[in-house]
Design a protein around this motif. Structure first.
Motif, PDB file in Angstrom:
ATOM      1  N   ALA A 233      65.973  12.419   0.135  1.00 12.47           N
ATOM      2  CA  ALA A 233      64.830  11.681   0.706  1.00 12.47           C
ATOM      3  C   ALA A 233      65.273  11.380   2.010  1.00 12.47           C
ATOM      4  CB  ALA A 233      64.492  10.396   0.054  1.00 12.47           C
ATOM      5  N   GLY A 234      64.253  10.941   2.953  1.00  9.28           N
ATOM      6  CA  GLY A 234      64.384  10.770   4.137  1.00  9.28           C
ATOM      7  C   GLY A 234      64.473  11.912   5.002  1.00  9.28           C
ATOM      8  N   THR A 235      64.121  13.026   4.948  1.00 10.07           N
ATOM      9  CA  THR A 235      64.327  14.167   5.898  1.00 10.07           C
ATOM     10  C   THR A 235      63.660  13.995   7.159  1.00 10.07           C
ATOM     11  OG1 THR A 235      62.693  15.410   4.601  1.00 10.07           O
ATOM     12  CG2 THR A 235      65.016  15.998   4.220  1.00 10.07           C
ATOM     13  N   ALA A 236      62.397  13.065   7.028  1.00 10.37           N
ATOM     14  CA  ALA A 236      61.919  12.929   8.237  1.00 10.37           C
ATOM     15  C   ALA A 236      62.617  12.261   9.338  1.00 10.37           C
ATOM     16  CB  ALA A 236      60.551  11.988   8.036  1.00 10.37           C
ATOM     17  N   ASN A 237      63.586  11.337   8.788  1.00 13.88           N
ATOM     18  CA  ASN A 237      64.504  10.766   9.774  1.00 13.88           C
ATOM     19  C   ASN A 237      65.279  11.697  10.803  1.00 13.88           C
ATOM     20  OD1 ASN A 237      63.774   8.203   8.653  1.00 13.88           O
ATOM     21  ND2 ASN A 237      65.225   8.325   7.229  1.00 13.88           N
ATOM     22  N   ALA A 239      63.833  14.431  12.235  1.00 15.91           N
ATOM     23  CA  ALA A 239      63.147  14.642  13.416  1.00 15.91           C
ATOM     24  C   ALA A 239      63.290  13.920  14.728  1.00 15.91           C
ATOM     25  CB  ALA A 239      61.780  14.554  13.000  1.00 15.91           C
ATOM     26  N   LEU A 247      67.407  21.896  14.447  1.00 12.74           N
ATOM     27  CA  LEU A 247      67.024  21.265  13.211  1.00 12.74           C
ATOM     28  C   LEU A 247      66.772  22.036  11.987  1.00 12.74           C
ATOM     29  CD1 LEU A 247      65.946  18.575  11.970  1.00 12.74           C
ATOM     30  CD2 LEU A 247      63.918  18.933  13.115  1.00 12.74           C
ATOM     31  N   LEU A 251      68.032  21.460   8.263  1.00 14.20           N
ATOM     32  CA  LEU A 251      66.939  21.347   7.058  1.00 14.20           C
ATOM     33  C   LEU A 251      67.335  22.382   5.842  1.00 14.20           C
ATOM     34  CD1 LEU A 251      63.737  20.815   8.821  1.00 14.20           C
ATOM     35  CD2 LEU A 251      65.003  19.330   7.254  1.00 14.20           C
ATOM     36  N   GLU A 255      68.699  21.915   1.969  1.00 10.85           N
ATOM     37  CA  GLU A 255      67.885  22.610   0.809  1.00 10.85           C
ATOM     38  C   GLU A 255      68.907  23.405  -0.191  1.00 10.85           C
ATOM     39  OE1 GLU A 255      64.168  24.645   1.171  1.00 10.85           O
ATOM     40  OE2 GLU A 255      63.190  22.813   2.052  1.00 10.85           O
TER      41      GLU A 255
ATOM     42  N   ALA B 236      62.423  23.522   5.708  1.00 13.38           N
ATOM     43  CA  ALA B 236      63.031  23.915   7.175  1.00 13.38           C
ATOM     44  C   ALA B 236      61.967  24.956   7.592  1.00 13.38           C
ATOM     45  CB  ALA B 236      64.412  24.932   6.615  1.00 13.38           C
ATOM     46  N   ARG B 248      57.971  14.883  12.986  1.00 14.24           N
ATOM     47  CA  ARG B 248      58.427  13.709  12.086  1.00 14.24           C
ATOM     48  C   ARG B 248      57.192  13.148  11.243  1.00 14.24           C
ATOM     49  NH1 ARG B 248      61.975   9.264  12.466  1.00 14.24           N
ATOM     50  NH2 ARG B 248      61.386   7.907  10.880  1.00 14.24           N
ATOM     51  N   LEU B 251      56.712  15.326   8.139  1.00 20.33           N
ATOM     52  CA  LEU B 251      57.602  15.338   7.116  1.00 20.33           C
ATOM     53  C   LEU B 251      57.514  14.161   6.380  1.00 20.33           C
ATOM     54  CD1 LEU B 251      60.955  16.461   9.150  1.00 20.33           C
ATOM     55  CD2 LEU B 251      59.977  17.633   7.154  1.00 20.33           C
ATOM     56  N   GLU B 252      57.143  13.224   7.207  1.00 21.65           N
ATOM     57  CA  GLU B 252      56.838  11.790   6.424  1.00 21.65           C
ATOM     58  C   GLU B 252      55.764  12.156   5.571  1.00 21.65           C
ATOM     59  OE1 GLU B 252      56.104   8.726   9.303  1.00 21.65           O
ATOM     60  OE2 GLU B 252      58.413   8.296   9.487  1.00 21.65           O
ATOM     61  N   GLU B 255      56.648  13.511   2.250  1.00 21.06           N
ATOM     62  CA  GLU B 255      57.636  12.662   1.400  1.00 21.06           C
ATOM     63  C   GLU B 255      56.675  11.620   0.588  1.00 21.06           C
ATOM     64  OE1 GLU B 255      61.476  10.834   2.444  1.00 21.06           O
ATOM     65  OE2 GLU B 255      62.148  12.950   3.029  1.00 21.06           O
TER      66      GLU B 255
END
Lengths: 337, 337
Positions: A233-237, A239, A247, A251, A255, B236, B248, B251-252, B255
């Motif tokens: 979780a939190g992959t958006a962080n 960015a 990046l 990512l 995976e 990715a 971002r 991605l958010e 999630e």
DNA sequence: CCTGGCACTCCGGGGTCCTCAGTGCTAATT
DNA sequence: AATTAGCACTGAGGACCCCGGAGTGCCAGG
């Protein structure tokens, strides 16, 4: 070689760089931290630190940036794990309390950890290897198929459909089920293979084929595929961060579950916090990230790992505090289940 | 208003822009596509298309770019779903064939779809609402606890621990189990609430508390939490794209499972491909993405959705072909399980 | 209705300049 | 011997400008 003050300078460099994300110069250090010496002195110390490889300059006439080695020293000797605040601890507790099953515990944990650290969180499902069999269920599905469900004491449920058994006879399935449960329920998973070895001999020949098929799937599902489940979780962080590697590479690495499992698994010191910094992660895409991980479990037996992935430029004390705290709470919740 | 040629121009603009990711000009169009007219004529058509809002200029003296409305027309009238190549189809088949249980089918499907489309793939677990109960299992866990496992004909297994039942009596559990299975196995989930309504009355009073507790958890887990499981892969692939909204935000949005479920759920035309373009996605973070989704299921009943999220500038025919093909194969595999 | 021609627009790449944070070194000070 | 002040030097990056070229809109002729 590295006297107290040089270490203080290194600590200050790390802290400032983590805060500002900009190379830190001698003047800024002298201003912000009460080191009691002039910028010139700090410069001299910096030269020494640079010669030893703890800090580096992106280019001449820029400030200094910690190297992986510098972060390593910082983590090992210059910082201490920062405990969570009371409100944070209460938040963890209330957030995890409402979970109704293992899936939900894991899902909530990973989101929680991502939120606390503002980074990517990883939670591994409790390992099967350390758990024991609670119950085995066999359900005829009609046709030649049977579904097997294995329930463990850590709340995990493994299911498999077994096909091509020839004619499936209801009473034969019942017999096999109770025989199986008598043989292995309560047993630690490692003991299962031995315990079922001579079961087929006890089955009437006309159902032996089925018994063998069921047992082979049982062994396979318990032994071979044991640790592979993880959740992110939190992959958006990510960015927000700018990585040396792209990046995309990060990512992609995230995976590949097998990579993560391996990285989490490589804890030096079991049941303690482990920090792996930058190039210490053998994986290409994670060269510019750090991983903070910990074991969680019930009592003092470790069931699996949780961890956080972020830029090497991370708040180590805070992240370590969050990981440790969450690991403990998960253990407690799991024990209560 | 829009004659054949203008439509051809729009199609050409979309195709070229998808290929090159650069605004396309009249000369380039005249060169690359055999439109049989001069750049000047194309320019006139472009003006018309722009007035109607199908294309736009990033700035004066730049080429044209399709708008959401332009993509919409392209998808609805100017393109056809591109079938997969034979090797691709074979790849799908062999990739999905080896899956041993539902989790693995879903996991493989989502990775496959991500790879085929080079975008973010989403797969929703088969809905519980359309399936029927295969078997209900109750396992005493010791203490006051019982684990309930519900197995459906779509391969899904729901588990819950029920606590605080007072003393749990083995034979009472057995009785309840067989009563439950007699009452509901084979039933469609929608029929379960009615079917269990008067069960408590048939239980001896001393065990009625347990029966009521079990039934309430059963209803809750089947009815209330029914569609919420989805899996993602290929995030990715987003890194390569440059979004109008920040990466971002995208991605958010990805999630937030509830958002995705809602978006997938809003298919206009059930059991067909659905394409939702740009601002048609009500969610902020997904304003500059398109979503291609489809139902999958067994026979002609839909069990759940799969989909792909990518930039509005995507290869719609190819993506639609991949989504449709994967949806069909998953349905087949599921039917075979 | 289409097309060639033409004047116009403006993005983006390349070059130059300049500021300024930060350095390393040396000499003076404690 | 360690610290400090002073100073010349360095290089990144922002501001500025210039210019080429792709692309346009419009007009007049086929």
């Amino acid at each position: 070689m590295l006297d107290e003050r040089k270490l203080a300078v290194l600590r200050a460099v790390v802290e400032d760089f983590v805060n500002t994300n900009e190379p830190v110069g001698s003047r800024a250090l002298a201003d912000r931290h009460r080191l009691g010496v002039s910028p010139a002195t700090i410069r001299n110390d910096m030269v020494a630190l640079e010669e030893d490889g703890y800090i580096a300059q992106p280019h001449t006439s820029a400030g200094r940036v910690p190297t992986d080695k510098g972060y390593r020293l910082f983590v090992d000797r210059l910082s201490s794990v920062k405990p969570l605040s009371a409100p944070e601890r209460r938040a963890i507790e209330s957030f995890l309390a409402g979970a109704v099953d293992l899936d939900e515990i894991v899902a909530r944990t990973v989101r929680l950890l991502a939120q606390l650290t503002r980074q990517v969180a990883i939670v591994q499902y409790p390992s099967l290897t350390r758990s024991s069999v609670q119950h085995v269920e066999l359900v005829p599905l009609g046709g030649q198929r049977v579904m097997m469900v294995v329930i463990t004491d850590t709340g995990r449920v493994e299911q498999r459909v077994i096909d091509g058994l020839g004619e499936v006879n209801g009473t034969a399935v019942n017999d096999l089920r109770s025989m199986l449960n008598r043989a292995i329920s309560g047993l630690h998973l490692g003991e299962v293979p031995d315990a079922v070895e001579d079961l087929p001999a006890q089955v009437p020949p006309e159902h032996r084929q089925m018994a063998v098929a069921v047992l082979s799937v049982l062994l396979e599902s318990l032994v071979e595929r044991h640790e592979e489940k993880i959740v992110l979780a939190g992959t958006a962080n990510l960015a927000a961060v700018d990585f040396a590697a792209s990046l995309r590479d990060v990512l992609e690495a995230l995976e590949e579950n097998m990579v993560l499992i391996r990285l989490l698994g490589e804890a030096k010191d079991p049941s303690m916090l482990t920090v792996r910094i930058g190039a210490e992660n053998f994986h290409e895409g994670l060269r510019s990230t750090s991983i903070v991980s910990a074991d969680y479990g019930v009592g003092n037996q470790s069931l699996a790992k949780i961890g956080v992935v972020g830029p090497t430029r991370m708040d180590y004390p805070g992240t370590m505090g969050a990981v440790r705290a969450v690991a403990r709470y998960v253990g407690q919740i799991l024990a209560g289940q």
